[in-house]
Motif scaffolding. Structure first.
Motif, PDB file in Angstrom:
ATOM      1  N   GLN A  44       0.897  -1.279   0.106  1.00 45.38           N
ATOM      2  CA  GLN A  44       0.137  -0.073  -0.143  1.00 45.38           C
ATOM      3  C   GLN A  44       0.898   1.190   0.168  1.00 45.38           C
ATOM      4  O   GLN A  44       2.028   1.347   0.440  1.00 45.38           O
ATOM      5  N   THR A 111      -9.234   4.326   5.288  1.00 43.77           N
ATOM      6  CA  THR A 111      -9.573   5.358   4.988  1.00 43.77           C
ATOM      7  C   THR A 111      -9.964   5.438   3.430  1.00 43.77           C
ATOM      8  O   THR A 111     -10.900   5.996   2.755  1.00 43.77           O
ATOM      9  N   HIS A 211      -3.556   9.669   7.004  1.00 45.46           N
ATOM     10  CA  HIS A 211      -3.088   8.176   7.025  1.00 45.46           C
ATOM     11  C   HIS A 211      -2.569   7.593   8.356  1.00 45.46           C
ATOM     12  O   HIS A 211      -1.347   8.246   8.812  1.00 45.46           O
ATOM     13  N   GLY A 212      -3.286   6.651   8.842  1.00 49.48           N
ATOM     14  CA  GLY A 212      -2.387   5.858   9.895  1.00 49.48           C
ATOM     15  C   GLY A 212      -2.933   6.718  11.539  1.00 49.48           C
ATOM     16  O   GLY A 212      -2.409   6.219  12.400  1.00 49.48           O
ATOM     17  N   GLY A 214      -5.439   6.451  13.262  1.00 47.87           N
ATOM     18  CA  GLY A 214      -6.139   5.323  14.196  1.00 47.87           C
ATOM     19  C   GLY A 214      -4.803   4.346  14.745  1.00 47.87           C
ATOM     20  O   GLY A 214      -4.865   4.087  16.285  1.00 47.87           O
ATOM     21  N   CYS A 215      -4.135   4.060  13.831  1.00 49.12           N
ATOM     22  CA  CYS A 215      -3.037   2.899  14.119  1.00 49.12           C
ATOM     23  C   CYS A 215      -2.157   3.626  15.403  1.00 49.12           C
ATOM     24  O   CYS A 215      -1.606   3.233  16.645  1.00 49.12           O
TER      25      CYS A 215
HETATM   26  C1  LIG Z   1      -1.376  -2.606   7.798  1.00 48.62           C
HETATM   27  C2  LIG Z   1      -2.574  -1.323   7.958  1.00 48.62           C
HETATM   28  N1  LIG Z   1      -3.027  -1.233   9.137  1.00 48.62           N
HETATM   29  C3  LIG Z   1      -4.231  -0.483   9.213  1.00 48.62           C
HETATM   30  C4  LIG Z   1      -4.562   0.515   8.451  1.00 48.62           C
HETATM   31  C5  LIG Z   1      -5.588   1.517   8.607  1.00 48.62           C
HETATM   32  O1  LIG Z   1      -4.940   2.703   9.359  1.00 48.62           O
HETATM   33  P1  LIG Z   1      -5.593   3.413  10.293  1.00 48.62           P
HETATM   34  O2  LIG Z   1      -4.683   4.028  11.322  1.00 48.62           O
HETATM   35  O3  LIG Z   1      -7.179   3.189  10.617  1.00 48.62           O
HETATM   36  O4  LIG Z   1      -5.649   4.899   9.229  1.00 48.62           O
HETATM   37  P2  LIG Z   1      -6.273   5.230   7.887  1.00 48.62           P
HETATM   38  O5  LIG Z   1      -5.028   5.162   7.031  1.00 48.62           O
HETATM   39  O6  LIG Z   1      -7.386   4.158   7.524  1.00 48.62           O
HETATM   40  O7  LIG Z   1      -6.964   6.495   8.307  1.00 48.62           O
HETATM   41  C6  LIG Z   1      -3.852   0.433   7.164  1.00 48.62           C
HETATM   42  N2  LIG Z   1      -4.065   1.168   6.227  1.00 48.62           N
HETATM   43  N3  LIG Z   1      -2.699  -0.322   6.817  1.00 48.62           N
END
Ligand SMILES: Cc1ncc(COP(=O)(O)OP(=O)(O)O)c(N)n1
Ligand SMILES: Nc1ncnc2c1ncn2[C@@H]1O[C@H](COP(=O)(O)OP(=O)(O)O)[C@@H](O)[C@H]1O
Length: 519
Positions: A44, A111, A211-212, A214-215
């Motif tokens: 990704q 997202t 991006h990211g 939540g993680c």
């Molecule tokens: C490997 C992986 N894990 C989780 C996500 C989704 O991440 P998130 O923190 O929920 O953030 P978004 O990018 O969806 O807002 C991911 N993309 N890849």
């Protein structure tokens, strides 16, 4: 207090914004020791997911066991699981090795809209939640979990009611995240199994680089909960950190889609700013010590230096100063915007206008005139009748050739870095030698070294070079660093030259590979 050992069990993001890579950054940003077990390899980037590879669950179990057989785990954060098999494998392991802090970020859909959890796997999540302390769904994930907990799909619950239902069903804390809501604030609500609520609010950051989030938030919370032993403190500290990371996101320039947040924003703001020229100065520390301790300067300081040796040194200094004066004049011309080393036009410091302008030009011009006056004075006053016609010593010639290469490089910044050691080394030697007592044979010379005006010039030259280094490209900055280091080596060689055994070639040993300098 020990550093929390935090295990992230998650999928990967090769661009470093989400998944395991983001988890490790968030854990490190909160002073935790991060560990990672990979559930899925995800191709990704900031535009979305291209493909997902889920390794055999037997291998997943081996990874988990490898960690728990060896390391005490203070907290675990569970992210993307991908398939029902993976959910079951992690759940089984957790049942046997449950660490004191368990956070589950129920990653289902990125997202970007890409699915990160098979539809049949969502049903298996319940058993995992029952082993967790905290679950952190976003709005869409909360709706799915509420349905799993028995909420009617035709009449969706409010976020708060959904969070209460999930919390009571699995006897777990729920942080219902509000990143996808609208309004001037991004509010997250922490709901306990008994239904009590605490709201964590933060200004909504205007950015598409989320991006990211939540993680990162869940990993930060896991680390902080392991440290503080309290969930409200953990969320309360993680939330403003995340807001700062979002505020710094646009500055990162990673990818052309929805970019990552800046995990280092808070730490960077707290780091001391180390000037580039200080880094260069530290790098040449041992050369400076050798310079201060060299026989010539020791003899000069204690007055035992042979007067004829000193005169021979001054003769070389005159040769040096005459060339040095020209290079300083070149810098003055370049700073004034005329012809000079930058006229050849490299991108970088000169193009950015750093170290340029009337004040910079006046400084370099005054320094150049000072050099010329010094050379004349030395020649007429101290050398008359002694070494006035000495030829250029090879060491002096090589140092000057080095300065000439810097001048020919086309970068005023590189030349400025190359001339700087002459200022700084002499100012340092002056400070080190101090003042000479009355009647000292080299009193006037020692006074010149220690002159406050010269120290001020050295500081100003350093300031201008610092400005140029800040504006330089990394490649140009590297050439500046090497020019500075090489000149400092030549300064030592120059001081060693008068007492060097003829034929030994003072400085030749230190100055290897000169030709590679400005490539
Ligand atoms: C490997 C992986 N894990 C989780 C996500 C989704 O991440 P998130 O923190 O929920 O953030 P978004 O990018 O969806 O807002 C991911 N993309 N890849
Ligand atoms: N634009 C934003 N400004 C401030 N906080 C945000 C923003 N977007 C998301 N957040 C915060 O980031 C965290 C993650 O939320 P969310 O985006 O809902 O989850 P996910 O990344 O799992 O989709 C929450 O604390 C949320 O409030």
């Amino acid at each position: 207090m020990t550093v929390p050992r935090v295990l992230a069990v998650a999928g990967t993001d090769p661009t470093g914004g989400a998944g395991l890579q983001a988890d490790l950054k968030a854990i490190a940003a909160h002073d935790g020791y991060g560990m990672g077990v990979v559930t899925a390899l995800v191709a990704q980037n900031t535009h979305g997911v291209r493909s997902v590879h889920v390794p055999d669950v037997a291998f997943l179990r081996e990874q988990l066991d490898a960690v728990s057989d060896d390391v005490v785990i203070d907290a675990v954060k569970i992210g993307m699981l991908g398939t029902a098999d993976v959910v079951r494998t992690v759940t089984d392991w957790l049942r046997e090795h449950r660490p004191p802090v368990v956070v589950v970020d129920p990653v289902m859909v990125a997202t970007s809209g890409d699915r990160l959890l098979d539809e049949d796997a969502a049903a298996a999540m319940g058993t995992l939640f029952a082993l967790a302390d905290l679950v952190t769904p976003n709005r869409a994930e909360l709706a799915v979990l509420a349905e799993l907990a028995g909420a009617p799909s035709r009449a969706p619950l409010s976020s708060l009611d959904a969070a209460r239902l999930v919390a009571s069903t699995w006897d777990v804390l729920v942080l219902a995240k509000g990143g996808h809501d609208e309004g001037p604030t991004a509010d997250d609500v922490l709901v306990s199994p008994s239904g009590s609520v605490r709201r964590f609010t933060a200004p909504r950051v205007t950015t598409t680089n989320t991006h990211g989030t939540g993680c990162s938030l869940s990993s930060a919370i896991a680390t902080l909960a392991a440290r503080h032993g309290d969930w409200e403190l953990a969320v309360g500290v993680a939330k403003p950190w995340l807001t700062a990371a979002l505020q710094g996101a646009d500055g990162l320039q990673v990818g052309s889609g929805n970019g990552p947040i800046d995990h280092g924003a808070v730490i960077r703001a707290a780091l001391p700013v180390v000037p580039t020229t200080d880094v260069w100065w530290d790098d040449v520390g041992s050369l400076l010590r050798s310079t201060i301790e060299c026989g010539f300067l020791v003899g000069l300081r204690d007055g035992t230096l042979d007067a004829d040796v000193f005169a021979g040194y001054l003769a070389q200094d005159v040769h040096y100063l005459r060339a040095y004066e020209r290079h300083l004049a070149g810098l003055a011309a370049s700073a004034a915007g005329g012809r000079g080393p930058a006229a050849a036009g490299t991108a970088g410091a000169a193009a950015a206008g750093a170290g340029r302008g009337p004040a910079a030009a006046a400084f370099w011009a005054a320094a150049s005139e000072g050099c010329a006056a010094e050379a004349r004075d030395l020649h007429h006053r101290r050398l008359a009748g002694t070494h006035a016609d000495d030829p250029v010593h090879p060491t002096c010639a090589e140092y000057l050739a080095h300065l000439q290469r810097a001048a020919d490089s086309g970068s005023a910044a590189v030349l400025a870095a190359a001339v700087l050691p002459c200022f700084r080394v002499y100012a340092r030697v002056g400070a080190q030698i101090g003042t000479a007592p009355d009647g000292h044979p080299f009193a006037d010379w020692i006074a010149a070294y220690g002159d406050a005006g010269f120290a001020a010039s050295s500081a100003e030259a350093t300031r201008l070079v610092e400005e140029m280094a800040a504006a330089a490209t990394p490649a140009e900055r590297g050439r500046m660093a090497r020019a500075f280091r090489r000149s400092t080596e030549w300064e030592l060689a120059f001081f060693e030259m008068p007492l060097a055994v003829p034929g030994a070639g003072a400085g030749a040993g230190v100055i290897a590979a000169e030709a590679s300098l400005l490539r």
